[in-house]
Design a protein around this motif. Structure first.
Motif, mmCIF file in Angstrom:
data_model
loop_
_atom_site.group_PDB
_atom_site.id
_atom_site.type_symbol
_atom_site.label_atom_id
_atom_site.label_comp_id
_atom_site.label_asym_id
_atom_site.label_seq_id
_atom_site.Cartn_x
_atom_site.Cartn_y
_atom_site.Cartn_z
ATOM 1 N N ALA A 25 -2.028 3.472 -19.335
ATOM 2 C CA ALA A 25 -3.374 2.890 -19.217
ATOM 3 C C ALA A 25 -3.636 1.907 -20.351
ATOM 4 O O ALA A 25 -4.195 0.830 -20.117
ATOM 5 N N ALA A 28 -1.803 -1.305 -19.715
ATOM 6 C CA ALA A 28 -2.489 -2.153 -18.731
ATOM 7 C C ALA A 28 -3.624 -2.937 -19.386
ATOM 8 O O ALA A 28 -3.823 -4.119 -19.078
ATOM 9 N N ILE A 29 -4.343 -2.304 -20.309
ATOM 10 C CA ILE A 29 -5.439 -2.982 -21.012
ATOM 11 C C ILE A 29 -4.874 -4.083 -21.907
ATOM 12 O O ILE A 29 -5.313 -5.230 -21.862
ATOM 13 N N HIS A 30 -3.885 -3.733 -22.727
ATOM 14 C CA HIS A 30 -3.340 -4.689 -23.697
ATOM 15 C C HIS A 30 -2.496 -5.785 -23.043
ATOM 16 O O HIS A 30 -2.355 -6.862 -23.623
ATOM 17 N N ASP A 32 -3.279 -7.344 -20.345
ATOM 18 C CA ASP A 32 -4.189 -8.302 -19.724
ATOM 19 C C ASP A 32 -4.468 -9.404 -20.756
ATOM 20 O O ASP A 32 -5.426 -9.334 -21.533
ATOM 21 N N LEU A 81 -10.672 3.583 -21.141
ATOM 22 C CA LEU A 81 -11.241 2.245 -21.001
ATOM 23 C C LEU A 81 -10.845 1.311 -22.137
ATOM 24 O O LEU A 81 -11.024 0.102 -22.033
ATOM 25 N N GLY A 82 -10.349 1.869 -23.233
ATOM 26 C CA GLY A 82 -9.997 1.060 -24.393
ATOM 27 C C GLY A 82 -9.872 1.950 -25.607
ATOM 28 O O GLY A 82 -9.655 3.159 -25.491
ATOM 29 N N GLU A 101 -11.233 -2.617 -28.506
ATOM 30 C CA GLU A 101 -10.911 -3.410 -27.320
ATOM 31 C C GLU A 101 -11.311 -2.610 -26.092
ATOM 32 O O GLU A 101 -11.375 -1.381 -26.144
ATOM 33 N N ALA A 103 -11.122 -2.541 -21.604
ATOM 34 C CA ALA A 103 -10.581 -3.064 -20.343
ATOM 35 C C ALA A 103 -11.582 -4.031 -19.723
ATOM 36 O O ALA A 103 -12.803 -3.810 -19.791
ATOM 37 N N ARG A 104 -11.061 -5.066 -19.106
ATOM 38 C CA ARG A 104 -11.937 -6.069 -18.491
ATOM 39 C C ARG A 104 -12.897 -5.433 -17.489
ATOM 40 O O ARG A 104 -14.067 -5.796 -17.405
ATOM 41 N N SER A 105 -12.432 -4.451 -16.723
ATOM 42 C CA SER A 105 -13.269 -3.812 -15.700
ATOM 43 C C SER A 105 -14.447 -3.045 -16.289
ATOM 44 O O SER A 105 -15.411 -2.753 -15.583
#
Length: 188
Positions: A25, A28-30, A32, A81-82, A101, A103-105
């Protein structure tokens, strides 16, 4: 810092220790690149690189100038989420830096504001912090707005202080006084 990881709770979030199982997870955040363009590091190349980052976060809690990085988890579904953390803790100066940081979502919902408030309260009550600073890229308007909403004051510019994406970057410095004189007396 105590050896037990300090779990923090807010109305919508749980801030807990990042563990190896969070690597996919967090990767996926980093990974982006658009969402992380101001983070201050190049995107990771693999989940294994993120596993190493999580291990480094755990080790940082035991250093002479300790750091704590919390995984920011949504209470309702347990989604990571971050992350948010305090670093460069200087006991004698009663100061630290904050970084985060998301997540964009999850952006634009006030979640990081909620997380940073909890981290600042922990820093003030458990670490006796009196000052917290943050460095932000001048074009990172959402992060600047977040810091200003939380009472941070712009204190200056660090010329070409960061390096990522093959280039040097200026960084703005923001500071928050947790105890003592009002932040309104700080110099811009």
């Amino acid at each position: 810092m105590s050896s037990e990881f300090p779990v923090l709770h807010t109305p919508r979030l749980v801030l807990r220790e990042l563990v190896a199982g969070d690597a996919p997870a967090l990767f996926a955040i980093h990974a982006d690149a658009a969402a992380m363009r101001w983070f201050g590091a190049d995107p990771p190349a693999s989940v294994m690189q993120v596993e190493q980052l999580i291990a480094a976060f755990a080790a940082a809690r035991l250093q002479a100038t300790p750091a704590t990085r919390w995984g920011v988890v949504r209470r309702s579904d347990g989604a990571l989420l971050g992350s948010c953390g305090l670093f460069r803790w200087n006991r004698s100066w009663q100061s630290a830096g904050v970084g985060y940081e998301l997540a964009r979502s999850a952006q634009g919902q006030g979640l990081m504001s909620e997380a940073v408030k909890a981290v600042l309260q922990h820093g003030r009550l458990s670490l006796q912090l009196e000052r917290v600073d943050a460095t932000v890229h001048p074009d990172n308007a959402p992060s600047i707005a977040l810091l200003e909403r939380l009472g941070f004051v712009r204190e200056g510019l660090l010329r070409q202080a960061g390096r990522w994406g093959g280039a040097r970057h200026d960084l703005l410095v923001f500071g928050l006084l947790l105890n003592g004189p009002s932040t309104s007396t700080a110099h811009a």
